[in-house]
Design a protein around this motif. Structure first.
Motif, PDB file in Angstrom:
ATOM      1  N   VAL B 182       0.857  -1.195   0.000  1.00  0.00           N
ATOM      2  CA  VAL B 182       0.000   0.000   0.000  1.00  0.00           C
ATOM      3  C   VAL B 182       0.890   1.240   0.000  1.00  0.00           C
ATOM      4  CG1 VAL B 182      -1.793   1.285   1.221  1.00  0.00           C
ATOM      5  CG2 VAL B 182      -1.802  -1.194   1.271  1.00  0.00           C
ATOM      6  N   PHE B 183       0.623   2.123  -0.933  1.00  0.00           N
ATOM      7  CA  PHE B 183       1.335   3.397  -0.997  1.00  0.00           C
ATOM      8  C   PHE B 183       0.403   4.458  -0.437  1.00  0.00           C
ATOM      9  CE2 PHE B 183       3.100   0.749  -4.278  1.00  0.00           C
ATOM     10  CZ  PHE B 183       4.451   1.033  -4.269  1.00  0.00           C
ATOM     11  N   LEU B 184       0.886   5.192   0.520  1.00  0.00           N
ATOM     12  CA  LEU B 184       0.063   6.274   1.088  1.00  0.00           C
ATOM     13  C   LEU B 184       0.829   7.582   0.922  1.00  0.00           C
ATOM     14  CD1 LEU B 184      -0.197   3.755   3.623  1.00  0.00           C
ATOM     15  CD2 LEU B 184      -2.286   5.074   3.631  1.00  0.00           C
ATOM     16  N   ASP B 185       0.262   8.476   0.158  1.00  0.00           N
ATOM     17  CA  ASP B 185       0.917   9.748  -0.119  1.00  0.00           C
ATOM     18  C   ASP B 185       0.275  10.826   0.761  1.00  0.00           C
ATOM     19  OD1 ASP B 185       2.528  11.641  -1.243  1.00  0.00           O
ATOM     20  OD2 ASP B 185       1.386  11.830  -3.095  1.00  0.00           O
ATOM     21  N   GLU B 186       0.948  11.169   1.805  1.00  0.00           N
ATOM     22  CA  GLU B 186       0.492  12.170   2.773  1.00  0.00           C
ATOM     23  C   GLU B 186      -0.937  11.906   3.253  1.00  0.00           C
ATOM     24  OE1 GLU B 186       1.468  16.165   1.707  1.00  0.00           O
ATOM     25  OE2 GLU B 186       3.137  15.523   0.473  1.00  0.00           O
ATOM     26  N   PRO B 187      -1.158  10.765   3.880  1.00  0.00           N
ATOM     27  CA  PRO B 187      -2.531  10.417   4.275  1.00  0.00           C
ATOM     28  C   PRO B 187      -3.070  11.238   5.441  1.00  0.00           C
ATOM     29  CG  PRO B 187      -1.000   8.787   5.109  1.00  0.00           C
ATOM     30  CD  PRO B 187      -0.193   9.728   4.266  1.00  0.00           C
ATOM     31  N   THR B 188      -2.185  11.892   6.197  1.00  0.00           N
ATOM     32  CA  THR B 188      -2.692  12.614   7.374  1.00  0.00           C
ATOM     33  C   THR B 188      -2.698  14.122   7.171  1.00  0.00           C
ATOM     34  OG1 THR B 188      -0.473  12.666   8.329  1.00  0.00           O
ATOM     35  CG2 THR B 188      -1.884  10.819   8.970  1.00  0.00           C
ATOM     36  N   ILE B 189      -2.492  14.540   5.929  1.00  0.00           N
ATOM     37  CA  ILE B 189      -2.389  15.980   5.668  1.00  0.00           C
ATOM     38  C   ILE B 189      -3.705  16.683   6.044  1.00  0.00           C
ATOM     39  CG2 ILE B 189      -3.064  15.879   3.210  1.00  0.00           C
ATOM     40  CD1 ILE B 189      -0.755  17.910   2.727  1.00  0.00           C
ATOM     41  N   GLY B 190      -3.595  17.690   6.851  1.00  0.00           N
ATOM     42  CA  GLY B 190      -4.769  18.496   7.230  1.00  0.00           C
ATOM     43  C   GLY B 190      -5.671  17.864   8.280  1.00  0.00           C
ATOM     44  N   LEU B 191      -5.289  16.704   8.818  1.00  0.00           N
ATOM     45  CA  LEU B 191      -6.182  16.043   9.775  1.00  0.00           C
ATOM     46  C   LEU B 191      -5.888  16.492  11.211  1.00  0.00           C
ATOM     47  CD1 LEU B 191      -6.310  12.356   8.526  1.00  0.00           C
ATOM     48  CD2 LEU B 191      -7.481  14.355   7.657  1.00  0.00           C
ATOM     49  N   ASP B 192      -6.924  16.348  12.075  1.00  0.00           N
ATOM     50  CA  ASP B 192      -6.694  16.670  13.483  1.00  0.00           C
ATOM     51  C   ASP B 192      -5.867  15.565  14.132  1.00  0.00           C
ATOM     52  OD1 ASP B 192      -8.413  14.606  14.734  1.00  0.00           O
ATOM     53  OD2 ASP B 192     -10.001  15.673  13.681  1.00  0.00           O
ATOM     54  N   LEU B 193      -5.367  15.843  15.325  1.00  0.00           N
ATOM     55  CA  LEU B 193      -4.434  14.918  15.982  1.00  0.00           C
ATOM     56  C   LEU B 193      -5.048  13.542  16.223  1.00  0.00           C
ATOM     57  CD1 LEU B 193      -2.756  17.341  18.545  1.00  0.00           C
ATOM     58  CD2 LEU B 193      -1.732  16.337  16.500  1.00  0.00           C
ATOM     59  N   LEU B 194      -6.335  13.547  16.602  1.00  0.00           N
ATOM     60  CA  LEU B 194      -6.989  12.274  16.909  1.00  0.00           C
ATOM     61  C   LEU B 194      -7.100  11.402  15.656  1.00  0.00           C
ATOM     62  CD1 LEU B 194      -8.306  10.830  19.311  1.00  0.00           C
ATOM     63  CD2 LEU B 194     -10.504  11.724  18.539  1.00  0.00           C
ATOM     64  N   SER B 195      -7.503  12.032  14.557  1.00  0.00           N
ATOM     65  CA  SER B 195      -7.624  11.279  13.288  1.00  0.00           C
ATOM     66  C   SER B 195      -6.260  10.772  12.839  1.00  0.00           C
ATOM     67  CB  SER B 195      -8.218  12.166  12.195  1.00  0.00           C
ATOM     68  OG  SER B 195      -9.502  12.573  12.539  1.00  0.00           O
ATOM     69  N   GLN B 196      -5.247  11.620  13.003  1.00  0.00           N
ATOM     70  CA  GLN B 196      -3.893  11.200  12.621  1.00  0.00           C
ATOM     71  C   GLN B 196      -3.484   9.968  13.408  1.00  0.00           C
ATOM     72  OE1 GLN B 196      -1.104  14.400  13.134  1.00  0.00           O
ATOM     73  NE2 GLN B 196      -2.029  15.659  11.555  1.00  0.00           N
ATOM     74  N   GLU B 197      -3.744  10.003  14.703  1.00  0.00           N
ATOM     75  CA  GLU B 197      -3.336   8.897  15.566  1.00  0.00           C
ATOM     76  C   GLU B 197      -4.108   7.627  15.205  1.00  0.00           C
ATOM     77  OE1 GLU B 197      -0.770   8.754  17.445  1.00  0.00           O
ATOM     78  OE2 GLU B 197      -1.294   6.667  17.865  1.00  0.00           O
ATOM     79  N   THR B 198      -5.410   7.777  14.921  1.00  0.00           N
ATOM     80  CA  THR B 198      -6.224   6.615  14.547  1.00  0.00           C
ATOM     81  C   THR B 198      -5.670   5.966  13.288  1.00  0.00           C
ATOM     82  OG1 THR B 198      -8.122   7.832  15.393  1.00  0.00           O
ATOM     83  CG2 THR B 198      -8.610   5.877  14.111  1.00  0.00           C
ATOM     84  N   ILE B 199      -5.308   6.794  12.320  1.00  0.00           N
ATOM     85  CA  ILE B 199      -4.797   6.258  11.052  1.00  0.00           C
ATOM     86  C   ILE B 199      -3.439   5.584  11.254  1.00  0.00           C
ATOM     87  CG2 ILE B 199      -3.899   6.960   8.777  1.00  0.00           C
ATOM     88  CD1 ILE B 199      -6.290   8.941   8.682  1.00  0.00           C
ATOM     89  N   ARG B 200      -2.593   6.208  12.046  1.00  0.00           N
ATOM     90  CA  ARG B 200      -1.265   5.594  12.308  1.00  0.00           C
ATOM     91  C   ARG B 200      -1.430   4.242  13.001  1.00  0.00           C
ATOM     92  NH1 ARG B 200       0.472  11.100  14.886  1.00  0.00           N
ATOM     93  NH2 ARG B 200       0.821  12.320  13.003  1.00  0.00           N
ATOM     94  N   THR B 201      -2.320   4.191  13.985  1.00  0.00           N
ATOM     95  CA  THR B 201      -2.555   2.938  14.709  1.00  0.00           C
ATOM     96  C   THR B 201      -3.069   1.871  13.753  1.00  0.00           C
ATOM     97  OG1 THR B 201      -3.117   4.236  16.641  1.00  0.00           O
ATOM     98  CG2 THR B 201      -3.782   1.929  16.684  1.00  0.00           C
ATOM     99  N   PHE B 202      -3.983   2.286  12.888  1.00  0.00           N
ATOM    100  CA  PHE B 202      -4.553   1.350  11.910  1.00  0.00           C
ATOM    101  C   PHE B 202      -3.454   0.770  11.012  1.00  0.00           C
ATOM    102  CE2 PHE B 202      -6.265   0.489   7.690  1.00  0.00           C
ATOM    103  CZ  PHE B 202      -7.336  -0.323   7.981  1.00  0.00           C
ATOM    104  N   LEU B 203      -2.590   1.638  10.536  1.00  0.00           N
ATOM    105  CA  LEU B 203      -1.514   1.183   9.634  1.00  0.00           C
ATOM    106  C   LEU B 203      -0.583   0.202  10.350  1.00  0.00           C
ATOM    107  CD1 LEU B 203      -0.583   4.505   7.772  1.00  0.00           C
ATOM    108  CD2 LEU B 203      -1.954   2.605   6.916  1.00  0.00           C
TER     109      LEU B 203
END
Lengths: 281, 341
Positions: B182-203
């Motif tokens: 999976v290639f993710l090109d700046e997946p957390t750009i513009g997101l709030d901290l909680l969403s960023q953390e959720t996505i990182r945990t998911f990955l």
């Protein structure tokens, strides 16, 4: 050769996907009620209304009973059929490929295990199905209100012949719009080209003025082009002004155009992709 | 870093774009109208990279460093101008359908899903395209939506979702067919901290559970630090650093920027306080009338801050990771470039 074999091998998969793509496009098309009504139901209606008024003014001002064998009523019947047929013809808004190329959204399709042409034909399938229903509804509504005055096909055979030409012709229109959209890989004036083509094609197809009213030399040229055989010729078949020999000739013109345009579309797409950089380089 | 077998590999990859150059002003425009000038821009130069299955690789670099171009070359969106990009052992620009079923791409700034309809409708089409069976599809959508906390948003038109929710939907769509890469090109750009953390945990979880190879580009060092094992730094189309994140973190990323705002009655900064910094290995990087910014190793950060309170009347204080640009500058400055490649 190997590419051709790969294409042939993927054909069943692509055909399997077509109805799903069409269903997806249907959900997109109906996402907004007002947009759907405007785009699907009212498509093709304003032009014949305006042209009827233009013809009325012409006949009134000249006092002529007919123009090159067309009475005012004949012309209105001609316009009614062109309105029904125009509903089924894709226009430049039917594709948003140029926009997707400019904005880089086309990227998403390039990593998917699906041919972009499947998405294209899926959209065409959905569009044609909806527009055929809309055209049928338009014709039925007119027949209900205006009874015998409303134009009827001269025969079931003529209707089938007209439908065949229309089906092939709409495919040619879609491929032409696709090719013009693909020019976005090279040019930034695609919308101007699409607008120009739409106007010229409206003239060539007889949507503005029946081709029979044009000078012989112009007719001769138009009769070997797909817009003529997509709109004007089917209408004349329905009105009984063209016969089976004309149908066969038209079928040959459209089939040749379809194959040539498909080849050109494929080449343009492949070459364009080699130039494509997307957005965010 | 030589890793075998590689799931993706770049060998001496270069990419050159041609861009039109237009002069300024009316005359420049007219000149350009008559005679086009084209300038070549080297987006990638001599890139050598090999990624093993199951790795999470962070690709970072400033704007224009070549991150997105490299991702596009690797996913077969654009051809390399020179060298060879391989994915699953095949030329990346000539991937077969079977290969494409094994990869996925999420572009943070470009939605993969259709804007006007609910995400679930787009997922259904993806299910057919990627040939995911119905039971597996339902299970995966449910599981992933629960993990990303968007179960109740699946039926909502995409345009009505928040930026974070949209990105989560993109990620569900990308992982629906259980891709190997999976290639993710700046997946957390513009997101709030909680969403960023959720996505990182998911990955991290997906990588751990399914050994999915993840190539992540980001400007946000937190994305890289919290998700990746390996880091590739690109600068002007070249690989500046390719190596283990732990080592790098120890050397560079472990620096913190401490910004102190002083009360009006506090003593000001003066040269004789230099000695106070040396004890902690801190460096004064910016000085304003009532604000000072220091850089200090993360391990000395806490005692250094305590000492700052002893030295000054502190009104406010902020601690930040060293910005990416500083990190790159630091790597340039110290000359510690390619660790391995």
């Amino acid at each position: 050769m190997s590419r051709a074999r790969a294409l042939a091998a993927s054909l069943p998969e692509e055909l399997h996907l077509l109805p799903y793509v069409a269903a997806y496009e249907w959900r997109k098309a109906t996402a907004f009620r007002a947009g759907f009504v405007l785009n699907a139901l009212l498509r093709g209606v304003p032009r014949p209304v305006v042209m009827t008024l233009v013809y009325l003014a012409m006949f009134r001002s000249t006092g002529a009973a007919e123009i090159r064998g067309y009475t005012f009523v004949d012309l209105v019947h001609f316009l009614v059929w062109t309105a029904a047929i125009q509903k089924c013809i894709p226009d430049w808004r039917s594709l948003d490929l140029a926009e997707q190329i400019f904005d880089g959204y086309v990227t998403k399709y390039l990593v998917m295990p699906v041919s972009y042409f499947t998405l294209l034909w899926g959209r065409f399938l959905q569009f044609t199905a909806v527009q055929l229903l809309a055209a049928a509804a338009f014709w039925c509504a007119g027949a209900l209100v205006l009874h015998s005055w409303w134009p009827q096909p001269v025969s079931a055979v003529a209707l089938a012949q007209a439908a065949t030409l229309l089906a092939l012709g709409t495919g040619c229109y879609l491929l032409t719009y696709f090719i013009l959209n693909c020019l976005a890989f090279w040019l930034d004036v695609v919308w101007s080209l699409l607008n120009m083509f739409m106007f010229v094609a409206a003239f060539m197809s007889g949507m503005l003025v029946p081709v029979a009213l044009m000078p012989r030399a112009v007719r001769g040229v138009l009769e070997v082009t797909f817009p003529y055989w997509t709109v004007n010729a089917p209408v004349e078949l329905l009105l009984g002004r063209l016969g089976p020999a004309d149908f066969r000739f038209g079928l040959a013109v459209l089939a040749t155009s379809f194959v040539a345009l498909h080849g050109l579309a494929f080449v343009t797409w492949r070459r364009g992709l080699r130039r494509y950089a997307g957005v965010g380089t | 870093m030589s890793i075998h077998p590689s799931i993706l590999e770049c060998r001496s990859v270069g990419k050159v774009y041609s861009a039109q150059v237009r002069g300024a002003g009316t005359l420049g425009i007219l000149r350009g109208f008559v005679r086009r000038q084209v300038r070549e821009h080297v987006a990638l130069a001599n890139i050598d990279l090999a990624v093993a299955p199951g790795e999470i690789v962070g690709l970072i670099g400033a704007n224009g460093a070549g991150k997105t171009t490299l991702v596009k070359c690797l996913t077969g969106i654009i051809p390399a101008s020179s060298g060879r990009c391989e994915l699953f052992g095949h030329d990346a620009f000539a991937l077969t359908r079977a290969d494409k079923r094994r990869l996925s791409l999420v572009m943070g700034q470009r939605s993969q899903l259709w804007w006007d309809i609910p995400a679930i409708d787009s997922f259904r089409l993806l299910r057919e395209i990627y040939q995911v069976d119905a039971a597996r599809f339902e299970r995966r959508v449910r599981e992933q939506a629960e993990r990303l906390d968007v179960t109740d948003r699946l039926q909502v038109q995409l345009r009505q979702l928040s930026l974070g929710e949209r990105m989560k939907m993109e990620i569900i769509g990308a992982f629906l067919h259980d891709p190997e890469v999976v290639f993710l090109d700046e997946p957390t750009i513009g997101l709030d901290l909680l969403s960023q953390e959720t996505i990182r945990t998911f990955l991290r979880e997906v990588n751990r559970e399914r050994r999915t190879t993840v190539i992540l580009t980001s400007h946000d060092m937190a994305d890289i630090e919290e998700t990746c094992d390996r880091l590739v730094i690109l600068e002007a189309g070249r690989i500046l650093f390719d190596g283990d994140l732990v080592g790098l973190r120890r050397r560079f990323v472990g620096r913190r920027a401490v910004e102190v705002h002083l009360e009006a009655n506090s003593r000001p900064w003066s040269a004789e306080l230099d000695g106070e910094l040396e004890r902690f290995g801190a460096v004064l990087v910016r000085e304003a009338p009532r604000a000072l910014t220091f850089e200090v190793d993360a391990e000395h950060c806490q005692p250094f801050i305590q000492h700052l309170f002893d030295l000054f009347q502190v009104r406010d204080l902020a601690v930040e990771r060293q910005p990416l640009e500083n990190l790159i500058r630091e790597i340039f400055r110290t000359g510690e470039l390619v660790e391995a490649s």
